[in-house]
Write an enzyme that holds these catalytic residues in place. Sequence first.
Site, PDB file in Angstrom:
ATOM      1  CG  HIS A  62       9.096 -12.551  86.491  1.00  0.00           C
ATOM      2  ND1 HIS A  62       8.833 -12.675  87.827  1.00  0.00           N
ATOM      3  CD2 HIS A  62       7.798 -12.341  86.671  1.00  0.00           C
ATOM      4  CE1 HIS A  62       7.598 -11.794  88.944  1.00  0.00           C
ATOM      5  NE2 HIS A  62       7.183 -11.497  87.864  1.00  0.00           N
ATOM      6  CG  LEU A  63      16.098 -11.317  83.634  1.00  0.00           C
ATOM      7  CD1 LEU A  63      17.072 -11.247  83.977  1.00  0.00           C
ATOM      8  CD2 LEU A  63      15.817 -12.665  82.189  1.00  0.00           C
ATOM      9  CG  HIS A 179       2.130  -9.322  92.883  1.00  0.00           C
ATOM     10  ND1 HIS A 179       2.066 -10.236  91.207  1.00  0.00           N
ATOM     11  CD2 HIS A 179       1.033  -9.051  93.568  1.00  0.00           C
ATOM     12  CE1 HIS A 179       1.686 -10.618  92.174  1.00  0.00           C
ATOM     13  NE2 HIS A 179       0.486 -10.643  93.400  1.00  0.00           N
ATOM     14  CG  HIS A 232       0.525  -7.645  87.017  1.00  0.00           C
ATOM     15  ND1 HIS A 232       0.181  -7.583  88.304  1.00  0.00           N
ATOM     16  CD2 HIS A 232       2.323  -8.473  87.219  1.00  0.00           C
ATOM     17  CE1 HIS A 232       0.757  -8.389  88.784  1.00  0.00           C
ATOM     18  NE2 HIS A 232       1.845  -9.190  88.474  1.00  0.00           N
ATOM     19  CG  ASP A 305       4.056 -11.604  84.798  1.00  0.00           C
ATOM     20  OD1 ASP A 305       5.033 -11.306  85.450  1.00  0.00           O
ATOM     21  OD2 ASP A 305       2.607 -11.102  85.015  1.00  0.00           O
TER      22      ASP A 305
HETATM   23 ZN   LIG Z   1       3.184 -10.033  89.735  1.00  0.00          ZN
END
Ligand SMILES: [Zn+2]
Length: 429
Positions: A62-63, A179, A232, A305
């Site tokens: 996540h940037l 997700h 994940h 993640d």
């Molecule tokens: Zn996620």
Amino acid sequence: MTTLLKNGKWHNSKGELEKVDLLIQNGKIASISSNIEENGSEQVIELDGNLISAGFIDVHVHLREPGGEKKETIETGTKSAAKGGFTTICAMPNTRPTPDTKEQLEWLNKRIAETASVRVLPYACITTRQLGEEITDFTALKEAGAFAFTDDGVGVQDASKMLAAMKKAAAVNMAIVAHCEENTLINKGAVHEGKFSEKYGLNGIPSVCESVHIARDILLAEAAGCHYHVCHISTKESVRVVRDAKKAGIKVTAEVSPHHLLLSEEDIPGLDSNFKMNPPLRGKQDQEALIEGLLDGTIDFIATDHAPHTAEEKAEGMEKAPFGIVGLETAFPLLFTNFVETGKCTLKQLLEWLTIKPAEVFNLPFGRLEEGAPADLTIIDLQSKSAIDPGDFLSKGINTPFTGWECKGWPVQTIVDGKLVWQKGSVQV
Ligand SMILES: [Zn+2]
């Protein structure tokens, strides 16, 4: 431009560590050999016996840019990646705005070209604004450079929408990356439904919230004939469902994060939001099933993640603070120290889970140490030991549960396309 790396070590074809020199020419690995003469090389880097690995690949980062620049930017997130030895990262689309149109993805790629210090492959959304309603234009987004499609941060709730998205993904030969959360089972939880939630009287997210979505999606992916990748993975039931699906020949792959391999709910020291992430730290048996699944190939590779938040946000406490922890700068030393040094896996396996395995799953031309391959390289000092100190992070996020963990196996130099993008002791080259 030629660069010669002298006196490194690498895994030879027999899996043994041996001394090696490596020559880089025009961004590619030109030669790998036990001795390469210095003649004419413009840059010579002495490796002092450090390990040469193919550059690490992390498909789950996540940037935060655009919209979340207080937490992280493409610039800071990719510096963090470089310091952690990652040369290719895939940026998750839960930004504001989201990359759900060709124009937005083009803007993002321009921003990446201007400010990133490692290679960034952006995901595009499955649905507009990740609302789970209108499926985006996969053909246009693929043309604009989407890596794959995901609504990471939320699960796609409507099965008919997910099936339609999977059919579209199959038609353009792209992956759906999911997700997995069934919203009706989240239970407003902040942690796993288990021993910890019970002890502290907190709402818990049950394991079935994840596993039931994976089971549904696997059957949808079978019907659609698409490549379905599980983000994940965190529960023992999820691992079992993926294992069964692979046996049945369904094209499913899965990633696991370092924190789910290293921690369970039993390791949460109290109401510390640095131990809050989604999916949450599960039970001890789940942690054991994840390790077993990774070792037997049910789980394909590791992804961090990396999810930075501001210190103010994380100070809001276990129930209110946002989910997520940073991971890029600690992944390798943590896993080397706690898995390789303890004999749970070999160094070769760990390196494969961070390089060739994700490359193979997503057909990337990276992650290989061979002549002619792009010179994406990570140089690692396997000997020196130091404790994890968030004060050293290049990420804006300092939200980690691993502060103070003593680790060996720190990356010391990172090379992307033949260019040194980070080295120990300097913030930026
Ligand atoms: Zn996620």
